[in-house]
Design a protein around this motif. Sequence first.
Motif, PDB file in Angstrom:
ATOM      1  N   LYS A 250       0.820  -1.148   0.016  1.00  0.00           N
ATOM      2  CA  LYS A 250      -0.174  -0.034  -0.091  1.00  0.00           C
ATOM      3  C   LYS A 250       0.982   1.198  -0.165  1.00  0.00           C
ATOM      4  O   LYS A 250       0.240   2.352   0.099  1.00  0.00           O
ATOM      5  N   ALA A 251       1.978   0.909  -0.069  1.00  0.00           N
ATOM      6  CA  ALA A 251       3.118   2.171  -0.107  1.00  0.00           C
ATOM      7  C   ALA A 251       2.972   3.061   1.248  1.00  0.00           C
ATOM      8  O   ALA A 251       3.056   4.182   1.050  1.00  0.00           O
ATOM      9  N   GLU A 252       2.764   2.486   2.389  1.00  0.00           N
ATOM     10  CA  GLU A 252       2.622   3.106   3.562  1.00  0.00           C
ATOM     11  C   GLU A 252       4.050   3.007   4.385  1.00  0.00           C
ATOM     12  O   GLU A 252       4.824   1.831   4.195  1.00  0.00           O
ATOM     13  N   ASN A 253       4.097   3.799   5.271  1.00  0.00           N
ATOM     14  CA  ASN A 253       5.455   4.049   6.032  1.00  0.00           C
ATOM     15  C   ASN A 253       5.117   3.035   7.034  1.00  0.00           C
ATOM     16  O   ASN A 253       4.318   3.075   8.045  1.00  0.00           O
ATOM     17  N   LEU A 254       6.382   2.027   7.161  1.00  0.00           N
ATOM     18  CA  LEU A 254       6.225   0.943   8.168  1.00  0.00           C
ATOM     19  C   LEU A 254       6.173   1.452   9.598  1.00  0.00           C
ATOM     20  O   LEU A 254       5.667   0.946  10.555  1.00  0.00           O
ATOM     21  N   GLY A 255       6.926   2.465   9.612  1.00  0.00           N
ATOM     22  CA  GLY A 255       7.058   3.269  11.244  1.00  0.00           C
ATOM     23  C   GLY A 255       7.829   2.243  12.205  1.00  0.00           C
ATOM     24  O   GLY A 255       8.456   1.506  11.628  1.00  0.00           O
ATOM     25  N   LYS A 256       7.439   2.348  13.435  1.00  0.00           N
ATOM     26  CA  LYS A 256       8.156   1.746  14.455  1.00  0.00           C
ATOM     27  C   LYS A 256       7.193   0.430  14.927  1.00  0.00           C
ATOM     28  O   LYS A 256       6.029   0.881  14.988  1.00  0.00           O
ATOM     29  N   ARG A 257       7.571  -0.698  15.130  1.00  0.00           N
ATOM     30  CA  ARG A 257       6.821  -1.619  15.852  1.00  0.00           C
ATOM     31  C   ARG A 257       6.640  -1.199  17.300  1.00  0.00           C
ATOM     32  O   ARG A 257       7.435  -0.589  17.748  1.00  0.00           O
ATOM     33  N   PRO A 258       5.185  -1.468  17.910  1.00  0.00           N
ATOM     34  CA  PRO A 258       5.161  -1.253  19.308  1.00  0.00           C
ATOM     35  C   PRO A 258       6.085  -1.934  20.202  1.00  0.00           C
ATOM     36  O   PRO A 258       6.786  -2.867  19.970  1.00  0.00           O
ATOM     37  N   LYS A 259       6.143  -1.181  21.238  1.00  0.00           N
ATOM     38  CA  LYS A 259       7.115  -1.906  22.279  1.00  0.00           C
ATOM     39  C   LYS A 259       6.626  -3.162  22.894  1.00  0.00           C
ATOM     40  O   LYS A 259       7.543  -3.873  23.174  1.00  0.00           O
ATOM     41  N   VAL A 260       5.275  -3.292  23.084  1.00  0.00           N
ATOM     42  CA  VAL A 260       4.813  -4.478  23.425  1.00  0.00           C
ATOM     43  C   VAL A 260       4.013  -4.881  22.166  1.00  0.00           C
ATOM     44  O   VAL A 260       2.965  -4.603  21.992  1.00  0.00           O
ATOM     45  N   ASP A 261       4.820  -5.767  21.397  1.00  0.00           N
ATOM     46  CA  ASP A 261       4.096  -6.275  19.721  1.00  0.00           C
ATOM     47  C   ASP A 261       3.188  -7.194  19.917  1.00  0.00           C
ATOM     48  O   ASP A 261       3.831  -8.401  19.599  1.00  0.00           O
ATOM     49  N   LYS A 262       1.958  -7.059  20.467  1.00  0.00           N
ATOM     50  CA  LYS A 262       1.033  -8.288  20.435  1.00  0.00           C
ATOM     51  C   LYS A 262      -0.188  -8.116  19.856  1.00  0.00           C
ATOM     52  O   LYS A 262      -0.669  -6.892  19.352  1.00  0.00           O
ATOM     53  N   HIS A 263      -1.090  -8.967  19.759  1.00  0.00           N
ATOM     54  CA  HIS A 263      -2.583  -9.072  19.269  1.00  0.00           C
ATOM     55  C   HIS A 263      -3.374  -8.576  20.630  1.00  0.00           C
ATOM     56  O   HIS A 263      -3.794  -9.349  21.281  1.00  0.00           O
ATOM     57  N   HIS A 264      -3.601  -7.097  20.839  1.00  0.00           N
ATOM     58  CA  HIS A 264      -4.257  -6.666  21.981  1.00  0.00           C
ATOM     59  C   HIS A 264      -5.754  -6.741  22.033  1.00  0.00           C
ATOM     60  O   HIS A 264      -6.215  -6.424  20.853  1.00  0.00           O
ATOM     61  N   PHE A 265      -6.268  -6.864  23.198  1.00  0.00           N
ATOM     62  CA  PHE A 265      -7.802  -6.459  23.200  1.00  0.00           C
ATOM     63  C   PHE A 265      -7.885  -5.141  23.136  1.00  0.00           C
ATOM     64  O   PHE A 265      -7.252  -4.089  23.382  1.00  0.00           O
ATOM     65  N   ASN A 266      -9.048  -4.686  22.142  1.00  0.00           N
ATOM     66  CA  ASN A 266      -9.192  -3.504  21.884  1.00  0.00           C
ATOM     67  C   ASN A 266     -10.825  -3.153  22.083  1.00  0.00           C
ATOM     68  O   ASN A 266     -11.585  -3.460  21.495  1.00  0.00           O
ATOM     69  N   LEU A 267     -10.702  -2.050  23.159  1.00  0.00           N
ATOM     70  CA  LEU A 267     -12.064  -1.579  23.688  1.00  0.00           C
ATOM     71  C   LEU A 267     -13.013  -1.138  22.551  1.00  0.00           C
ATOM     72  O   LEU A 267     -14.209  -1.404  22.686  1.00  0.00           O
ATOM     73  N   LEU A 268     -12.567  -0.449  21.855  1.00  0.00           N
ATOM     74  CA  LEU A 268     -13.058   0.287  20.638  1.00  0.00           C
ATOM     75  C   LEU A 268     -14.107  -0.834  19.886  1.00  0.00           C
ATOM     76  O   LEU A 268     -15.072  -0.724  19.578  1.00  0.00           O
ATOM     77  N   ASN A 269     -13.069  -1.753  19.495  1.00  0.00           N
ATOM     78  CA  ASN A 269     -13.731  -2.822  18.758  1.00  0.00           C
ATOM     79  C   ASN A 269     -14.901  -3.712  19.529  1.00  0.00           C
ATOM     80  O   ASN A 269     -16.047  -4.086  18.791  1.00  0.00           O
ATOM     81  N   LYS A 270     -14.563  -3.775  20.725  1.00  0.00           N
ATOM     82  CA  LYS A 270     -15.645  -4.488  21.764  1.00  0.00           C
ATOM     83  C   LYS A 270     -16.808  -3.714  21.930  1.00  0.00           C
ATOM     84  O   LYS A 270     -17.817  -4.229  21.665  1.00  0.00           O
ATOM     85  N   LEU A 271     -16.958  -2.163  21.946  1.00  0.00           N
ATOM     86  CA  LEU A 271     -17.815  -1.474  21.821  1.00  0.00           C
ATOM     87  C   LEU A 271     -18.723  -1.548  20.455  1.00  0.00           C
ATOM     88  O   LEU A 271     -19.807  -1.573  20.659  1.00  0.00           O
ATOM     89  N   ARG A 272     -17.907  -1.514  19.499  1.00  0.00           N
ATOM     90  CA  ARG A 272     -18.848  -1.731  18.054  1.00  0.00           C
ATOM     91  C   ARG A 272     -19.509  -3.062  18.052  1.00  0.00           C
ATOM     92  O   ARG A 272     -20.538  -3.244  17.786  1.00  0.00           O
ATOM     93  N   GLU A 273     -18.632  -4.145  18.822  1.00  0.00           N
ATOM     94  CA  GLU A 273     -19.264  -5.313  18.519  1.00  0.00           C
ATOM     95  C   GLU A 273     -20.660  -5.637  19.417  1.00  0.00           C
ATOM     96  O   GLU A 273     -21.566  -6.309  18.777  1.00  0.00           O
TER      97      GLU A 273
END
Length: 649
Positions: free
Chosen positions: A477-500
């Motif tokens: 997608k020609a996007e800047n990769l930037g830096k990986r998160p310090k804690v690089d995991k599949h996190h719980f996302n409250l906003l996604n849970k609220l949408r669900e």
Amino acid sequence: MATSQDDMNTKLTFRLYKDGETNEDWASWSDKIFNEDTSHKCPTYVHRTPPCQGSCPSGEDIRGWLDIVRGIENPPEGMDWEEYAFRRSTDANPFPSVMGRVCPAPCQDGCNRNEVEDYVGINAVEQFIGDTALSNKYKFEAAKEDNGKKIAIVGGGPAGLAAAFQLRRKGYGATIFENHATLGGMMKYGIPGYRTPRDVLDGEINRILDMGVEVKLNTWVGKDITVDQLEKDYDAILWAVGTWTGRKLPIPGADKAQNVLTGVDFLEAYNDGRLQLVSEKVVVVGGGDTSIDVASVARRLGHITEINESDRPENIVLGHTAHDVASSATRQGAQVMLLSRSPVKDMAAAEHEVNDALREGVDIVDRVNPMEVIHDDKGRARALRVQKLEDDGKTPIEGSEYDIELDLLVSAIGQGGKLEGFEDLGNDHGFIDADQHYQVPGKPGHFVAGDIVRPHLLTTAIGQASIAVESIDHYLKAENLGKRPKVDKHHFNLLNKLRETGLEPKDYTHESEWGTAAAEWAVHNYEDRSAHEIIPADELFLGHFNYTPRLKRHEDVPSADDVLGHFQERMKGLSTEQAREEADRCMSCGMCFECDNCVIYCPQDAVYRVPKNQHTMGRYVATDYARCIGCHICADVCPTGYIDMAMGE
């Protein structure tokens, strides 16, 4: 009834203060609690990563799926909790059945429950989730629309298959090129079937293929098809080729004798059905999980007294012939010795695997260093000369050399890649370099994951594949990769849970008022630090948790007398009731698990439960800041460390 001295010493293991310690800050409880609002701070609800997830190389939301199994987090309407737990688990790792059986579980080593009595049986619950999914025939869904981009995946092991899974979820076409006759990589050819039952492994592989993954078997990239051709036909290439070259013993005589093999070759020959027996005296050099598997397989296979030259195990492993008499011959147990430089307690292999091998009759000799392979008059290895080491596993003991007689010697001391046809991608050590995004440096469009980066765990390869797929997505997608998160995991996302749950905040509209407490476009008094912080045990209120022993799976580990011919699965799964009971031991570190302590103990009734029609995971309590006096009792009694006295800083 008074607590007995035995219970005090063995069960109630959590203590906030040790004997002789004083806490000057709490010399007077009343002065600290009833001191009005001098702290100028009120509670904020802070999501952090639990150490189980922080220790998981594939970054699974372990706390999340444990909370689903135990019934704290509810599934969306129309989905049962078993499927919901499966979906949450496989968001990061598509092999819960396999991982639940064979992963050495660094998550359990990191579990904060170890500070109370014993870790949560995460592997056991994960196996339950995976086995239930196979039984219920849950499927994976690819993206609704393909984006027209195609990715070549070289290697059909755990990294390659996990990458195909993640790519199809994002709408990419995925083609796996595998040089073996079947997929699975080291999960199939490097781990015995009694640890990874083939119906389980094939079921989890086929679920990925059913997403629309194309497969080309018996195809060696660099020989059967060129790298240049892949670059023309595909938009990106992921190298997940594994490490199929075993490291030979770097001692005199090891490279001259035909009956000196590597652990990689030994296990591949066994797992593809060619190797059906071993020699009478087998010596394995190693100390890691591969060496344990070699030794355990040898104990199961046994040997036959009268053996033709063509049936010797080295001839089978090296592909010179195939066993055709072993099944009809009477087998006897093989004498199997495993040698380790390290003391047994420091061996790289998982502790329970070492214990199982000892029970099965493997003789483990630690603190010895191989010196030389001794040959007979026919050029075969007949003995291994070793030298004893001090307790540090490093310092030689002068004059301690002795010979160990053997018929077969297996080296399981490390692995490297087979890079024929794409040598220019490799480094001087037989691996492929990767940057933090798992790109191959200096090779645009080339990415890499798995053991070929650095041999490690299956779960490590799966985690690397997930990151590599994200990088491929950004790259195309020609996007800047930037830096990986310090804690690089599949996190719980409250906003996604609220949408669900239909509680998504409303769109922002500019308002002239400064206050946002009543605004419905914001998630109030909540902060997500999960990408930056892992919550330690000393931030929890461990005194909340009762002594609850771990509910252990039954393991069918044969004794030394019963191991010959024992190829039944070892790890037996939990029942539904047992899985829920064990999951309930999770302390939900860094996330509210709705215990009500903060509501009950707040002297001002400032902390309250949110209305039921606004409640979901992560949004159970809120604070009336007009009532809060900053006494910090809610933070002190929060078992999970979810409350910080931070509002007002």
